[in-house]
Design a protein around this motif. Structure first.
Motif, PDB file in Angstrom:
ATOM      1  N   THR A  51     -48.027  69.106 -37.682  1.00 38.93           N
ATOM      2  CA  THR A  51     -47.911  68.116 -36.603  1.00 38.93           C
ATOM      3  C   THR A  51     -48.447  68.706 -35.305  1.00 38.93           C
ATOM      4  O   THR A  51     -49.534  68.363 -34.865  1.00 38.93           O
ATOM      5  CB  THR A  51     -46.452  67.651 -36.455  1.00 38.93           C
ATOM      6  N   ASP A 222     -45.063  64.970 -40.314  1.00 35.97           N
ATOM      7  CA  ASP A 222     -46.098  64.820 -41.341  1.00 35.97           C
ATOM      8  C   ASP A 222     -45.615  65.013 -42.766  1.00 35.97           C
ATOM      9  O   ASP A 222     -46.368  64.792 -43.710  1.00 35.97           O
ATOM     10  CB  ASP A 222     -47.204  65.857 -41.101  1.00 35.97           C
ATOM     11  N   GLN A 257     -54.234  65.544 -37.942  1.00 35.29           N
ATOM     12  CA  GLN A 257     -53.493  66.440 -37.049  1.00 35.29           C
ATOM     13  C   GLN A 257     -54.340  66.843 -35.847  1.00 35.29           C
ATOM     14  O   GLN A 257     -53.790  67.086 -34.756  1.00 35.29           O
ATOM     15  CB  GLN A 257     -53.042  67.685 -37.822  1.00 35.29           C
TER      16      GLN A 257
END
Length: 271
Positions: A51, A222, A257
């Motif tokens: 993340t 995530d 990301q």
């Protein structure tokens, strides 16, 4: 058309919707929701690996990039920020380069004020489980399985296993044999082993929202353990899942990301 150009820029490089119906956070609808939700009383909460940082083969090398760190420093000066990670709390702290109000580690099991005695119990339980797993999963270069004791949870990593599916099956079979039975949560090339009564990320987020006095939170994550937040479908939490190729319960997604810095820019602009 300037309006059309602005809308196009808002979602460039990001599909408007994922296959399961989630909306790109950079679409006009996503940005509108974010701007209406975010204010200086909002608790902004982020997972770490996958993340704020990319997933890498050697997790010990994880560091937050300069551009993301600079934005997080600014965000911390404007609103309450929390990190809610699978890493041990102090391990996560050492990698940040900024000072959030809350750092909650071990998928929600560590770092909640008032839970210190429970954490001591969990630490003893994890030492016991680690001993059992090292017998059930004897290490060897060929297996590629690495057992990590993170204090109040365990992780069995298999990213470097030559046959990942076989390694995962071996881990799951071993976990079924340890006592007392843990809660097991899959991750990206890792199986997380937690005390059965430990808070999950969703419960932990609600606790820190109450401690912060925040009636709303943005949560960005995530991984499978982040679904414990998303699947609550709580109207006070705006959930953003990193990765558009993954199904999940979050209403919004961030396609990659690498776009986390842009998301932080949108949050800062909203504030």
């Amino acid at each position: 058309d300037p309006a059309a150009g602005a809308a196009g820029a808002a979602h460039r490089g990001c599909g408007m919707t994922a296959a399961d119906g989630r909306t790109c956070i950079f679409s006009p609808a996503g940005l509108s929701a974010l701007r209406n939700f975010a204010n200086r009383a909002t608790l902004f909460t982020f997972d770490l690996d996958g993340t704020l940082t990319p997933i890498i083969d050697d997790p010990s090398g994880t560091r937050i990039s300069v551009d993301v760190r600079e934005r997080m420093v600014r965000l911390c000066s404007l609103a309450d920020v929390a990190i809610l990670t699978g890493r041990a709390r102090e391990d996560a702290r050492s990698r940040l380069g900024f000072d959030p109000r809350f750092i909650v580690g071990n998928h929600g099991a560590e770092g909640i004020p008032g839970q210190e005695e429970r954490e001591r119990v969990y630490a003893g339980l994890c030492r016991n489980w680690e001993d059992q797993l090292r017998v059930l999963l004897p290490g060897s270069p060929r297996s590629g399985i690495v057992i990590e004791n993170k204090g109040v949870s365990l992780s069995a990593h298999y990213r470097k296993a030559p046959r990942r599916s076989a390694a995962r099956r071996e881990i799951l079979q071993a976990v079924q044999q340890i006592t007392p039975r843990p809660r097991e949560v899959p991750g990206k090339c890792v199986e997380n082993i937690l005390p059965a009564d430990a808070l999950h990320k969703g419960e932990a987020l609600l606790r820190i929202m109450a401690l912060a006095g925040s009636d709303r939170a943005v949560f960005v994550g995530d991984d499978e353990t982040d679904e414990d937040v998303f699947r609550m479908r709580n109207d006070r939490i705006l959930g953003i899942r990193v990765g558009d190729g993954l199904s999940g319960q979050a209403a919004f997604f961030l396609s990659d990301q690498k776009k986390i810095a842009r998301l932080l820019d949108e949050i800062l602009e909203a504030l």
